[in-house]
Design a protein around this motif. Structure first.
Motif, short mmCIF file in Angstrom:
data_model
loop_
_atom_site.label_atom_id
_atom_site.label_comp_id
_atom_site.label_asym_id
_atom_site.label_seq_id
_atom_site.Cartn_x
_atom_site.Cartn_y
_atom_site.Cartn_z
N TYR A 167 0.83 -1.21 0.00
CA TYR A 167 0.00 0.00 0.00
C TYR A 167 0.87 1.26 0.00
O TYR A 167 0.64 2.19 -0.78
CB TYR A 167 -0.91 -0.02 1.23
CG TYR A 167 -1.87 1.13 1.32
CD1 TYR A 167 -3.10 1.08 0.68
CD2 TYR A 167 -1.55 2.26 2.06
CE1 TYR A 167 -3.98 2.14 0.77
CE2 TYR A 167 -2.43 3.32 2.15
CZ TYR A 167 -3.64 3.26 1.51
OH TYR A 167 -4.52 4.31 1.60
N HIS A 168 1.87 1.27 0.86
CA HIS A 168 2.78 2.42 0.96
C HIS A 168 3.53 2.64 -0.36
O HIS A 168 3.68 3.79 -0.81
CB HIS A 168 3.76 2.20 2.11
CG HIS A 168 4.74 3.30 2.31
ND1 HIS A 168 4.38 4.55 2.79
CD2 HIS A 168 6.07 3.37 2.06
CE1 HIS A 168 5.45 5.32 2.82
NE2 HIS A 168 6.49 4.63 2.39
N ARG A 201 0.96 4.05 -2.96
CA ARG A 201 0.52 5.39 -2.60
C ARG A 201 1.61 6.43 -2.84
O ARG A 201 1.34 7.53 -3.30
CB ARG A 201 0.09 5.45 -1.14
CG ARG A 201 -0.35 6.87 -0.71
CD ARG A 201 -0.84 6.94 0.69
NE ARG A 201 -2.21 6.60 0.94
CZ ARG A 201 -3.29 7.20 0.43
NH1 ARG A 201 -3.15 8.14 -0.45
NH2 ARG A 201 -4.49 6.85 0.77
N ASN A 202 2.84 6.08 -2.54
CA ASN A 202 3.95 7.04 -2.64
C ASN A 202 4.75 6.93 -3.93
O ASN A 202 5.78 7.60 -4.06
CB ASN A 202 4.87 6.88 -1.43
CG ASN A 202 4.15 7.23 -0.15
OD1 ASN A 202 3.50 8.25 -0.06
ND2 ASN A 202 4.23 6.35 0.82
N CYS A 230 -0.85 0.29 -11.68
CA CYS A 230 -0.86 1.66 -11.15
C CYS A 230 0.54 2.26 -11.14
O CYS A 230 0.74 3.40 -11.59
CB CYS A 230 -1.47 1.65 -9.75
SG CYS A 230 -1.80 3.29 -9.10
N CYS A 231 1.51 1.51 -10.67
CA CYS A 231 2.88 2.03 -10.60
C CYS A 231 3.46 2.26 -12.00
O CYS A 231 4.15 3.25 -12.23
CB CYS A 231 3.76 1.09 -9.79
SG CYS A 231 3.40 1.14 -8.03
N LYS A 233 1.89 5.47 -13.31
CA LYS A 233 2.50 6.63 -12.67
C LYS A 233 3.91 6.87 -13.19
O LYS A 233 4.32 8.01 -13.40
CB LYS A 233 2.54 6.44 -11.14
CG LYS A 233 1.20 6.57 -10.48
CD LYS A 233 1.34 6.37 -8.98
CE LYS A 233 0.05 6.61 -8.24
NZ LYS A 233 0.23 6.53 -6.78
N GLN A 255 -4.92 5.75 -9.91
CA GLN A 255 -5.25 5.39 -8.53
C GLN A 255 -5.58 3.91 -8.44
O GLN A 255 -6.34 3.39 -9.25
CB GLN A 255 -6.47 6.16 -8.04
CG GLN A 255 -6.24 7.61 -7.76
CD GLN A 255 -7.46 8.23 -7.11
OE1 GLN A 255 -8.59 7.98 -7.53
NE2 GLN A 255 -7.24 9.04 -6.10
N ASP A 257 -10.98 2.33 -0.29
CA ASP A 257 -9.87 3.26 -0.30
C ASP A 257 -9.35 3.45 -1.71
O ASP A 257 -9.54 2.60 -2.58
CB ASP A 257 -8.75 2.75 0.60
CG ASP A 257 -7.75 3.84 0.97
OD1 ASP A 257 -8.04 5.04 0.75
OD2 ASP A 257 -6.65 3.50 1.46
N ARG A 258 -8.69 4.58 -1.91
CA ARG A 258 -8.01 4.90 -3.16
C ARG A 258 -6.61 5.34 -2.78
O ARG A 258 -6.42 6.10 -1.84
CB ARG A 258 -8.69 6.07 -3.88
CG ARG A 258 -10.08 5.77 -4.34
CD ARG A 258 -10.75 7.05 -4.89
NE ARG A 258 -12.10 6.78 -5.32
CZ ARG A 258 -12.42 6.30 -6.51
NH1 ARG A 258 -11.46 6.07 -7.40
NH2 ARG A 258 -13.65 6.05 -6.83
N CYS A 259 -5.63 4.84 -3.53
CA CYS A 259 -4.26 5.28 -3.25
C CYS A 259 -3.50 5.45 -4.55
O CYS A 259 -3.88 4.97 -5.58
CB CYS A 259 -3.53 4.34 -2.32
SG CYS A 259 -3.21 2.69 -2.94
#
Length: 124
Positions: A28-29, A32-33, A74-75, A78, A85, A122-124
């Motif tokens: 998750y971290h 998200r980051n 997602c990654c 990005k 997201q 949740d959305r990250c």
């Protein structure tokens, strides 16, 4: 395209290792980051990246879970300058959880009606 499939495959391995260790918090971290590149993506980037992840999942040695597949997607998005997201949802009866990726509130790696089936947690 083959380089993109290799990148997708390596992301599947990376997120599979998080899940194998039971370390959802680290996964998750990481998602998200994950930084969104400042590059202007080509117009077909979303389609190409989703196709590359699908191809990597075909060649993956075991079934890729929706969370693993969506985190990788997602990654990669990005990393190509697309603000994506990871969305995690659940339904109550029967209980099911699911993960998918949205770009501009549009599902890109799953069926378009997925948000109607699952309540977003949740959305990250």
């Amino acid at each position: 395209m083959s380089f993109l499939v290799l990148k997708a495959y390596s992301k599947l391995i990376q997120f599979d290792l998080y899940l194998a260790r039971g370390n959802f918090a680290a996964l998750y971290h990481k998602v998200r980051n994950y930084p969104v590149e400042r590059a202007t993506p080509p117009t077909d980037a979303v389609k190409r990246i989703c196709s590359a992840v699908d191809m990597a999942c075909i060649w993956y040695w075991k079934e890729a879970l929706c969370l693993q597949r969506s985190a990788a997607t997602c990654c990669l998005l990005k990393g190509h300058g697309i603000c994506a997201q990871l969305v995690i949802g659940a339904q109550q009866m029967p209980f099911k959880a699911h993960a998918w990726v949205e770009v501009g509130n549009r599902v890109v790696n799953d069926k378009t009606y997925v948000p109607e089936i699952y309540a977003v947690l949740d959305r990250c």
